[in-house]
Design an enzyme around this catalytic site. Sequence first.
Site, PDB file in Angstrom:
ATOM      1  N   LYS A  10      34.450  99.209 -68.862  1.00 45.25           N
ATOM      2  CA  LYS A  10      33.163  99.314 -68.161  1.00 45.25           C
ATOM      3  C   LYS A  10      32.377  98.052 -68.497  1.00 45.25           C
ATOM      4  O   LYS A  10      32.668  97.386 -69.483  1.00 45.25           O
ATOM      5  CB  LYS A  10      32.376 100.529 -68.685  1.00 45.25           C
ATOM      6  CG  LYS A  10      32.862 101.883 -68.212  1.00 45.25           C
ATOM      7  CD  LYS A  10      32.048 102.336 -67.006  1.00 45.25           C
ATOM      8  CE  LYS A  10      32.384 103.731 -66.563  1.00 45.25           C
ATOM      9  NZ  LYS A  10      31.831 104.749 -67.452  1.00 45.25           N
ATOM     10  N   HIS A  20      26.905  95.598 -70.659  1.00 44.64           N
ATOM     11  CA  HIS A  20      25.683  95.211 -69.948  1.00 44.64           C
ATOM     12  C   HIS A  20      24.500  94.933 -70.867  1.00 44.64           C
ATOM     13  O   HIS A  20      24.583  95.023 -72.086  1.00 44.64           O
ATOM     14  CB  HIS A  20      25.345  96.262 -68.893  1.00 44.64           C
ATOM     15  CG  HIS A  20      25.105  97.624 -69.479  1.00 44.64           C
ATOM     16  ND1 HIS A  20      23.958  97.934 -70.157  1.00 44.64           N
ATOM     17  CD2 HIS A  20      25.889  98.731 -69.488  1.00 44.64           C
ATOM     18  CE1 HIS A  20      24.035  99.184 -70.564  1.00 44.64           C
ATOM     19  NE2 HIS A  20      25.188  99.694 -70.173  1.00 44.64           N
ATOM     20  N   HIS A  73      23.446  96.999 -73.828  1.00 42.85           N
ATOM     21  CA  HIS A  73      24.248  96.821 -75.037  1.00 42.85           C
ATOM     22  C   HIS A  73      23.790  95.591 -75.827  1.00 42.85           C
ATOM     23  O   HIS A  73      23.956  95.530 -77.037  1.00 42.85           O
ATOM     24  CB  HIS A  73      25.738  96.695 -74.692  1.00 42.85           C
ATOM     25  CG  HIS A  73      26.317  97.933 -74.074  1.00 42.85           C
ATOM     26  ND1 HIS A  73      26.873  97.934 -72.818  1.00 42.85           N
ATOM     27  CD2 HIS A  73      26.396  99.206 -74.524  1.00 42.85           C
ATOM     28  CE1 HIS A  73      27.298  99.164 -72.537  1.00 42.85           C
ATOM     29  NE2 HIS A  73      27.016  99.949 -73.552  1.00 42.85           N
TER      30      HIS A  73
HETATM   31  N1  ARG Z   1      29.057 104.084 -75.613  1.00 45.12           N
HETATM   32  C1  ARG Z   1      27.726 104.560 -75.452  1.00 45.12           C
HETATM   33  C2  ARG Z   1      27.040 103.855 -74.288  1.00 45.12           C
HETATM   34  O1  ARG Z   1      27.439 102.779 -73.898  1.00 45.12           O
HETATM   35  C3  ARG Z   1      26.896 104.377 -76.681  1.00 45.12           C
HETATM   36  C4  ARG Z   1      27.437 105.046 -77.915  1.00 45.12           C
HETATM   37  C5  ARG Z   1      26.360 105.451 -78.844  1.00 45.12           C
HETATM   38  N2  ARG Z   1      26.834 105.921 -80.096  1.00 45.12           N
HETATM   39  C6  ARG Z   1      27.186 107.159 -80.403  1.00 45.12           C
HETATM   40  N3  ARG Z   1      27.577 107.419 -81.618  1.00 45.12           N
HETATM   41  N4  ARG Z   1      27.153 108.119 -79.515  1.00 45.12           N
HETATM   42  O2  ARG Z   1      26.071 104.379 -73.765  1.00 45.12           O
END
Ligand code: ARG
Length: 566
Positions: free
Chosen positions: A125, A128, A131
């Site tokens: 994905k 972006h 992040h």
């Molecule tokens: N992968 C998720 C996103 O891009 C964020 C992860 C956040 N961390 C967690 N431990 N849930 O939105």
Amino acid sequence: MDLKKYTADKLTELTELDNAVIASALETPPDEKMGDLAFPCFPLAKVYRKAPPLIAKELSEKLADDDKFERVEQAGGYLNFFFKRGRFISDTIDGIKSAGDNWGASDMGAGKMVLVEYSSPNIAKPFHIGHLFSTAIGNSLARIYKKLGYNVLSLNHLGDWGTQFGKLICAYHRWGDKDVIEKDPINEILKVYVKFHDEAERHPELEDEAREYFKKLEDGDEETTALWKYFRDISLVEFQRVYDMLGIKFDSYNGEAFYSDKMDEVVDLLREKGLLVESEGAQVVDLSDLNIPPCIILKSDGATIYATRDIAAALYRHRTYDFYKNIYVVGTPQALHFKQIFEVMKRAGWDWSEGCEFVGFGLVKFPGKAMSTRHGDVVFLEDVLNEAIEKTRAIVEENDNVKDDKDEVAKKIGIGAILYTFLKNSREKDIIFSWDNMLDFEGESGPYCQYSYARGKSILRRAAGIDYSDADLSLETSDEAYALVKQLNKFSDAVKTSADRNEPFYVNRYATDLAKLFNKFYNTNPIMRDDVPEAVKKARLAVVDAFCTVIKNALGLLGIETVESM
Ligand code: ARG
């Protein structure tokens, strides 16, 4: 020498009040003319049964001979402290000289483990702009905690598991082409995804096929797992390019997939504690007494979800690292998710879960055409970084002061400008993206701070023949030098406040104010001019040197690198 601490200790001796109470009551007066520190005597009125001005008067007399204070004055119910400038300046500059890069550091975190989870993009994905926000904050917090002596681990909780992988694998089998993907992985994978969604609208049976693929993945089917691993690997290569640009290293990339086999235990534990109830076929923890939706642990089809993986991850981290703090740097839209899982862990009786902290942040907004979106609506992080570097490159190209490799310099300034912007305000505030503000070398910006460091370095280069190691600092007690040195002295406060609130912007603010005070200092007090007496020159050079050490370190805590000339 920490004069605030010194003052608090003195007052503790004289009043027998609690030292911590005194320390928190001591304030910096709004106006320099009112001294360097002020102590309100009002709380003492009850204890001594005397009017505050009288108490202040008596205390000022008792402190009259103290050799750290120029004078201690009573003004109304306040006690105003004026430090001996020369003494204060030389103590501070000597302190910085001997501490070097350790100035502002502490050992308060010794023996304690802090986990900072940040960045955490999703495999296959787009990586972006949101992040990048997480990445900037998390990287800075990790550095700040390290400075305070904590053992810090940076964790990247990759989004590498979930039903979307079933869709991706299904789409890949139907329309994917390995050669095409290899050339431009994320974009091609994205295309395949979009195609899946389009097709699935007309052919809903594709959804079933995708579910089957995900089931295969969960069951460890060899071919499907190999494909998943392939997507994960090529995504990581893409992410790594960005992390290299930012100078970031993670200690672990254990993402959601890593916890996929650790969830049964969580389900069992929660069931044993009697926390699970059935709701529309799913197993949930009811949180209605808190007025929030239930936390879903097992879906009706038996599949586990995001929340369960996060609970498994927290448990794993507790067992593996015995953390003091487990920090999640994730956007505020996920605040509820974390509230739910923290509550579930609390109800499970896991006391250690108190160390889990959610550190949220706002949105990034692009007014007008602030960013060319080469990928539809999503703003890719790598594009933003590259554009910042390109724009800076154009500015650097015209700058004759730049002595070092212009590409390197453009990279450090461009990336510094971005990181600064993300760490400029309290993290929950939205960011309005503006290249003009970001690259304004005279406004409050990364380049402005970097420029003041380069300025300091250029002065020191010009003074190469002068040995100022024995400088007599009592010769430079101008208002500007004093204000600058007072700020140098406050570095550790800024670092601690940032850690206390998980807010790197305190360090950012600190660095910006420091740069401003430095500019004022050298604009008012010429350093290398011929008519400046040698001894004064030396004193000023020692101040410049200390400034360079501290601003470089402060910016370093934000992940911003310095350049020697610009
Ligand atoms: N992968 C998720 C996103 O891009 C964020 C992860 C956040 N961390 C967690 N431990 N849930 O939105």
